[in-house]
Design an enzyme around this catalytic site. Structure first.
Site, short mmCIF file in Angstrom:
data_model
loop_
_atom_site.label_atom_id
_atom_site.label_comp_id
_atom_site.label_asym_id
_atom_site.label_seq_id
_atom_site.Cartn_x
_atom_site.Cartn_y
_atom_site.Cartn_z
CE1 TYR A 1 -9.90 0.41 8.14
CE2 TYR A 1 -10.10 0.95 10.46
CZ TYR A 1 -9.44 1.08 9.25
OH TYR A 1 -8.30 1.86 9.17
N GLY B 1 0.84 -1.20 0.00
CA GLY B 1 0.00 0.00 0.00
C GLY B 1 0.88 1.25 0.00
CG ASN C 1 0.44 0.98 5.04
OD1 ASN C 1 0.02 1.61 6.00
ND2 ASN C 1 0.25 1.37 3.77
CB ALA D 1 -9.75 -6.08 9.71
CB ILE E 1 -3.42 9.91 8.90
CG1 ILE E 1 -2.99 9.38 10.28
CG2 ILE E 1 -2.21 10.43 8.12
CD1 ILE E 1 -2.33 10.37 11.21
CG ASP F 1 -5.51 -7.46 -4.84
OD1 ASP F 1 -5.47 -7.58 -3.60
OD2 ASP F 1 -6.56 -7.26 -5.47
CB VAL F 2 -2.15 -7.46 0.01
CG1 VAL F 2 -1.03 -6.46 -0.12
CG2 VAL F 2 -3.46 -6.80 0.43
N1 LIG Z 1 -5.85 7.52 7.18
C1 LIG Z 1 -6.19 7.25 8.41
O1 LIG Z 1 -6.73 8.09 9.13
C2 LIG Z 1 -5.90 5.88 8.98
C3 LIG Z 1 -6.14 5.68 10.34
C4 LIG Z 1 -5.87 4.45 10.90
C5 LIG Z 1 -5.35 3.42 10.11
N2 LIG Z 1 -5.13 3.64 8.78
C6 LIG Z 1 -4.58 2.52 8.02
O2 LIG Z 1 -3.45 2.96 7.29
C7 LIG Z 1 -3.26 2.10 6.18
C8 LIG Z 1 -3.01 2.94 4.95
O3 LIG Z 1 -4.18 3.69 4.67
P1 LIG Z 1 -4.14 5.19 4.13
O4 LIG Z 1 -4.99 6.00 5.01
O5 LIG Z 1 -2.76 5.59 3.82
O6 LIG Z 1 -5.02 5.00 2.78
P2 LIG Z 1 -4.71 5.31 1.23
O7 LIG Z 1 -5.95 4.90 0.52
O8 LIG Z 1 -4.19 6.68 1.05
O9 LIG Z 1 -3.55 4.28 0.91
C9 LIG Z 1 -3.77 2.88 0.92
C10 LIG Z 1 -2.99 2.25 -0.23
O10 LIG Z 1 -3.22 0.83 -0.17
C11 LIG Z 1 -3.47 0.39 -1.48
N3 LIG Z 1 -4.28 -0.83 -1.46
C12 LIG Z 1 -5.60 -0.94 -1.17
N4 LIG Z 1 -6.00 -2.20 -1.33
C13 LIG Z 1 -4.91 -2.91 -1.73
C14 LIG Z 1 -4.70 -4.26 -2.07
N5 LIG Z 1 -5.70 -5.15 -2.07
N6 LIG Z 1 -3.46 -4.65 -2.41
C15 LIG Z 1 -2.44 -3.74 -2.46
N7 LIG Z 1 -2.60 -2.46 -2.18
C16 LIG Z 1 -3.81 -2.03 -1.80
C17 LIG Z 1 -4.21 1.53 -2.17
O11 LIG Z 1 -4.13 1.42 -3.59
C18 LIG Z 1 -3.46 2.72 -1.60
O12 LIG Z 1 -2.36 3.08 -2.42
C19 LIG Z 1 -4.49 1.20 6.11
O13 LIG Z 1 -4.18 -0.06 6.69
C20 LIG Z 1 -5.50 1.93 6.97
O14 LIG Z 1 -6.46 1.08 7.52
C21 LIG Z 1 -5.40 4.83 8.20
#
Ligand SMILES: NC(=O)c1ccc[n+]([C@@H]2O[C@H](COP(=O)([O-])OP(=O)(O)OC[C@H]3O[C@@H](n4cnc5c(N)ncnc54)[C@H](O)[C@@H]3O)[C@@H](O)[C@H]2O)c1
Length: 276
Positions: free
Chosen positions: A178, A18, A95, A181, A211, A68-69
């Protein structure tokens, strides 16, 4: 011990799933800007290409692969290839994750938070449940498994999973899968940390608060939403991927060599409650 040695990631071979957006891209940039060699794995080929080209133009050692993970065989192959290119893996960030859409309540309307029919548990579809668990839990499992396969023989490595405040605190607008998970990710992280400690591998979690990224269609980029959320964050501002730089470097470097099985929250105090 010099700080520059303690926190060095120079020459490290690193994988970030990701990594084409948001928090993962932030981890990748923090590491690659400090001399690591970084592979980002992401399902979004276009963003990955754009970001790797941008970073390579700055002379940084970054490569990307579309993966794709949920495709564990493809993920294994990409991890094997990164390990081959780097001669091993020093740090792996599991991530990649998605926000599944509506939970059982939506936005506040005045003093009321409206219930959402589609997000109610009795209407929660198998398809939605399985999609979230498939990426946010099973994808983390497969990434960590692949990382351990490389790190165990080398008897070293740092694994970092991205959890969430949602691992312990229910966010009703995001929904059940969510929460399940993220809680699962943390207990899985602890279990693997215990198992691989004897092999000098650390496994920790970063739990972000709110974030600004592209998750859930990028709603967090809306300044009106940011202002509203900042009110309930004790530091009175939302977070950005750069707020993860310090913890990413720390957990990837030998500064954290004797720390394992921990979830570190990076949320401006959001999980503590509302202060003022
Ligand atoms: N943004 C927040 O506030 C927040 C808070 C807590 C946790 N998170 C966690 O942080 C992590 C990153 O999220 P983010 O906020 O940066 O989101 P984001 O959407 O900006 O980035 C996530 C990335 O993961 C990729 N992705 C999605 N599904 C995928 C798959 N099946 N295989 C490979 N890549 C895949 C997407 O293409 C994207 O580039 C996630 O695990 C999310 O749950 C985010």
């Amino acid at each position: 011990m010099k700080i520059s040695d303690l926190f060095s990631v120079d020459g490290y071979g690193v994988v970030v799933t990701g990594g084409a957006s948001g928090i993962g891209l932030g981890y990748a940039e923090a590491l690659v800007s400090n001399g690591a060699r970084v592979t980002i794995l992401d399902v979004d080929a276009e963003s990955m290409e754009k970001e790797t080209v941008r970073l390579r133009k700055n002379g940084l050692d970054i490569r990307g692969e579309t993966v794709d993970v949920t495709d564990h065989a493809a993920l294994d192959a990409a991890m094997d290839e990164a390990a081959r290119v780097y001669g091993g893996l020093d740090a792996v960030f599991a991530n990649a994750g998605i926000d599944p859409g509506v939970g059982f309540v939506g936005e506040w309307v005045g003093a009321e938070r409206l219930r959402i029919r589609e997000g109610a548990i009795e209407n929660y579809s198998d398809e939605r449940w399985n999609r979230v668990i498939g990426i946010n839990l099973n994808g983390i499992f497969a990434t960590v498994r692949a990382a351990v396969r490389h790190m165990k023989p080398q008897k070293s490595g740092h694994i970092v999973v991205t959890s969430s405040l949602a691992s312990t605190r229910v966010e009703p607008a995001i929904g059940a899968a969510y929460m399940a998970a993220k809680a699962g990710v943390v207990q899985f992280m602890r279990t693997v940390a215990l198992e691989v400690a004897a092999f000098n591998i650390t496994v920790n979690a970063i739990a972000p608060g709110y974030i600004v990224t592209n998750i859930g269609g990028g709603h967090a980029k809306n300044p009106v939403e940011q202002k509203a959320v900042a009110r309930v964050i004790p530091m009175h501002r939302v977070g950005f991927p750069q707020d993860m730089d310090g913890i990413a470097i720390f957990l990837a470097s030998k500064a954290s060599d004797y720390i394992t099985g921990q979830e570190i929250i990076v949320d401006g105090g959001m999980g503590l409650g509302v202060a003022d």
